[in-house]
Design an enzyme around this catalytic site. Structure first.
Site, PDB file in Angstrom:
ATOM      1  N   LYS A 144     -18.453  11.369   1.462  1.00 58.01           N
ATOM      2  CA  LYS A 144     -17.086  10.856   1.486  1.00 58.01           C
ATOM      3  C   LYS A 144     -16.038  11.958   1.416  1.00 58.01           C
ATOM      4  CE  LYS A 144     -13.947   7.786  -1.055  1.00 58.01           C
ATOM      5  NZ  LYS A 144     -12.976   8.796  -1.502  1.00 58.01           N
ATOM      6  N   PHE A 185      -1.710   9.323  13.521  1.00 61.08           N
ATOM      7  CA  PHE A 185      -2.439  10.453  14.083  1.00 61.08           C
ATOM      8  C   PHE A 185      -1.797  10.820  15.422  1.00 61.08           C
ATOM      9  CE2 PHE A 185      -5.256   9.097  10.865  1.00 61.08           C
ATOM     10  CZ  PHE A 185      -6.181  10.098  10.631  1.00 61.08           C
ATOM     11  N   ALA A 220     -14.742   1.833  -6.888  1.00 61.11           N
ATOM     12  CA  ALA A 220     -14.246   0.475  -6.648  1.00 61.11           C
ATOM     13  C   ALA A 220     -15.298  -0.421  -6.015  1.00 61.11           C
ATOM     14  CB  ALA A 220     -13.006   0.518  -5.771  1.00 61.11           C
ATOM     15  N   THR A 237      -3.740  10.458   0.959  1.00 57.50           N
ATOM     16  CA  THR A 237      -2.724  11.295   1.608  1.00 57.50           C
ATOM     17  C   THR A 237      -1.375  10.578   1.634  1.00 57.50           C
ATOM     18  OG1 THR A 237      -4.436  12.313   2.981  1.00 57.50           O
ATOM     19  CG2 THR A 237      -2.160  12.550   3.719  1.00 57.50           C
ATOM     20  N   ARG A 269      -6.980   8.659  -9.570  1.00 57.83           N
ATOM     21  CA  ARG A 269      -8.306   8.808 -10.175  1.00 57.83           C
ATOM     22  C   ARG A 269      -8.828  10.224  -9.978  1.00 57.83           C
ATOM     23  NH1 ARG A 269     -11.932   4.887  -7.088  1.00 57.83           N
ATOM     24  NH2 ARG A 269     -10.555   5.599  -5.422  1.00 57.83           N
ATOM     25  N   PHE A 312     -10.976   2.220  -2.317  1.00 53.69           N
ATOM     26  CA  PHE A 312     -11.484   1.559  -1.117  1.00 53.69           C
ATOM     27  C   PHE A 312     -10.486   0.528  -0.589  1.00 53.69           C
ATOM     28  CE2 PHE A 312     -15.780   2.962  -2.765  1.00 53.69           C
ATOM     29  CZ  PHE A 312     -15.934   3.952  -1.813  1.00 53.69           C
ATOM     30  N   TRP A 320       0.248  13.769   6.391  1.00 54.41           N
ATOM     31  CA  TRP A 320      -0.656  14.914   6.496  1.00 54.41           C
ATOM     32  C   TRP A 320       0.092  16.139   7.015  1.00 54.41           C
ATOM     33  CZ3 TRP A 320      -2.598  18.778   9.411  1.00 54.41           C
ATOM     34  CH2 TRP A 320      -3.802  19.372   8.981  1.00 54.41           C
ATOM     35  N   LYS A 325      -5.630   7.031   2.668  1.00 54.36           N
ATOM     36  CA  LYS A 325      -4.887   6.342   1.612  1.00 54.36           C
ATOM     37  C   LYS A 325      -4.333   7.315   0.574  1.00 54.36           C
ATOM     38  CE  LYS A 325      -7.240   4.312  -1.433  1.00 54.36           C
ATOM     39  NZ  LYS A 325      -8.258   3.437  -2.006  1.00 54.36           N
TER      40      LYS A 325
END
Length: 553
Positions: free
Chosen positions: A103, A379, A271, A71, A92, A299, A407, A69
């Site tokens: 994480k 991907f 979150a 990225t 954030r 999240f 990415w 997210k």
């Protein structure tokens, strides 16, 4: 091997003064933290952009496969700038707990990153330290007050204010303080939360200026007297010292992406426990300075986006003009029952079985009357058949799904999404929060559980039922609700993947956060202090004699 860290370390950053100039900020309006970071002085004076467009990026429920997210968020901001739309990203700040735990960081990845990556993911400009110090100073003052005269008769057994640390430390979840004799204080049971779950963090992120921050700090309920009357920070006289410790932390931080897009990073509430959005001040500042502000909610959309739309918008005084929902083929297959090791193999059956998770989030967000688009974070293992399946499923709801490659290609791989988002922001929308503040707390929780999670009913523990009565008796019913639950599932059980329905949602405890301006509802076994995994990310990190870090992402 190319990693996020190696890409970030190879980047050539522009001086932060040049980045500030792109936004229209003058040298006197920033405070330098070295060559690549700055704080923005407050208040930021009015600019020509008084109603810049706001774009919210959210996602499906997180899985071990990753959604990317942040990225996509960074790639979208870069793409908008490349298409000549003046854009600022608002994010954030990462917590060091997840950075050293499991994480990872929160600065994007590949060629869609915010830099300096290591500094942002570690100590940055010290905001988290200031929040931790302010929180724990208040805790020390409360204990000292109880030990001394305790004029208000604050009951040590009913103090609800906890200490915090920005570390995943399960050993601190439950502690006893004040042991060792009369001069060591009054013994009582308490515990630690992680800093991003603290009310001070939420206050910093919802305050509109320093005066509002101080007002909110004074409204914090720290506990109850022997006759169960709530006691606030303002009544204790501790509001000013807490505010003093936050006077610099309230200023937003300015950095840049690898493509030199101005990025404001400020605040970092979780979150799954708190409200999961960057600060109101940061978002308002970006909207003043840019045509487009691209921001995020933590999240999945069931947590971060719901809280953004039902909590943050009320303080912000604005709503998103468009919402981007990020999904990956891998994560959808995982939601459909595919094993983690098999996610790189084409599997249309598992993908189709996992699609209800994405579709549920889209249907949820439609209730807010906002334009939506899906970003398929691509991907290399994704096949055309899999991508077409997702696009066709989204099309049944009249929603476009667009592949992105943020990415590997940065903004260049996200331009199709950027063009679609611009068109969406030009549509009129009739934004409507999910619930009315006049409803009681139980009704608000039930509305979220049924209409967002898909629950059949909500079961309140006996403790929660008593707390509902206390909330009503104290006149706190008019506040929004902030539900703390697992991020991995729409339910309160992290093992329930996909889009379950007709389940019972369990609320075990309610905590008034009057300074933040919401009631926290703890669901299932949700913890406010995480623990470390068997092999923490921290043990894989190294630093050489020249200070170069390796092993971080």
């Amino acid at each position: 091997m190319t990693t996020d860290l190696s890409i970030a370390q190879a980047a050539k950053l522009e001086p932060i003064t040049k980045i500030a100039a792109k936004t229209g900020l003058q040298p006197a309006e920033i405070e330098l933290y070295g060559d690549t970071k700055a704080k923005i002085k407050l208040p930021v004076t009015d600019r020509k952009h008084q109603s810049g467009k706001l774009i919210l990026v959210t996602s499906i429920n997180p899985t071990p496969a990753g959604e990317g997210k942040s990225t996509v968020l960074v790639g979208l901001g870069d793409a908008l700038n490349q298409l000549k739309h003046q854009t600022i990203i608002a994010m954030r700040e990462p917590s060091m707990g997840p950075v050293f735990g499991m994480k990872g960081g929160a600065t994007g990845g590949g060629y869609s990153q915010v830099v300096p990556m290591e500094e942002i993911n570690l100590h940055f400009t010290g905001d988290f330290h200031a929040i931790t110090s302010a929180n724990n100073t208040l805790a020390a003052l409360i204990d000292n007050y109880i030990m001394r005269d305790n004029t208000l008769q604050l009951d040590p057994r009913r103090v609800i204010w906890k200490r915090v640390e920005d570390v995943n430390d399960r050993a601190l979840r439950n502690v006893v303080t004040g042991l060792g004799g009369v001069m060591q204080g009054v013994p009582r049971e308490t515990g630690f939360d992680i800093t991003p779950a603290s009310e001070i963090m939420a206050i910093l992120c919802l305050a509109t200026d320093l005066a509002d921050l101080k007002r909110r700090v004074n409204q914090i309920v720290v506990g109850y007297t022997y006759d169960q009357t709530p006691v606030t920070v303002g009544e204790l006289g501790f509001g000013d010292v807490v505010t003093i410790l936050l006077k610099d932390a309230i200023k937003p931080n300015l950095v840049q992406t690898l493509a030199h897009t101005p990025t404001i990073i400020h605040g970092g509430p979780f979150a799954n426990i708190a409200h999961g959005c960057n600060s109101v001040i940061a978002t308002q500042t970006a909207m003043k300075l840019a045509d487009y502000t691209v921001t995020e909610a933590g999240f999945g959309a069931d947590l971060g986006a719901e809280k953004f739309l039902d909590i943050k918008t009320r303080a912000l005084g604005a709503n998103p003009d468009a919402v981007v929902v990020v999904a990956t083929i891998r994560a959808l297959k995982y939601n459909g029952g595919a094993a983690l090791a098999d996610l790189t193999t084409e599997d249309l059956s598992s993908l189709e079985a996992g699609m209800p998770n994405l579709l549920k989030h889209l249907k949820n967000l439609r209730q807010y009357n906002l334009p939506l688009v899906v970003a398929i974070n691509r991907f290399t293992s994704d096949t055309e058949a899999e991508i077409n399946l997702v696009k066709q499923a989204c099309a049944t709801l009249g929603i476009e799904a667009i592949t992105t490659d943020a990415w590997a290609q940065g903004g260049q791989g996200t331009q199709d999404l950027a063009r679609a988002v611009v068109k969406l922001t030009e549509q009129a929308n009739d934004f409507q929060p999910l619930y009315d503040l006049d409803a009681d707390v139980a009704a608000k929780i039930t509305t979220v559980a049924r209409q967002i999670y898909g629950a059949k009913e909500v079961e309140f523990s006996k403790k929660a039922q008593r707390q509902l009565a206390t909330i009503k008796a104290n006149g706190w019913d008019q506040l929004p609700v902030c539900i703390a639950k697992t991020q991995y599932s729409l339910t309160d059980d992290p093992a329930e993947l996909g889009a379950p329905s007709d389940f019972v949602f369990h609320i075990r405890e309610l905590v008034p956060k009057l300074g933040a301006g919401f009631i926290v509802a703890l669901a299932g076994s949700m913890l406010t202090m995480p623990g470390l995994p068997k092999v923490p990310a921290a043990v894989k990190m190294t630093i050489d004699d020249n200070g170069k870090i390796d092993g971080m992402f």
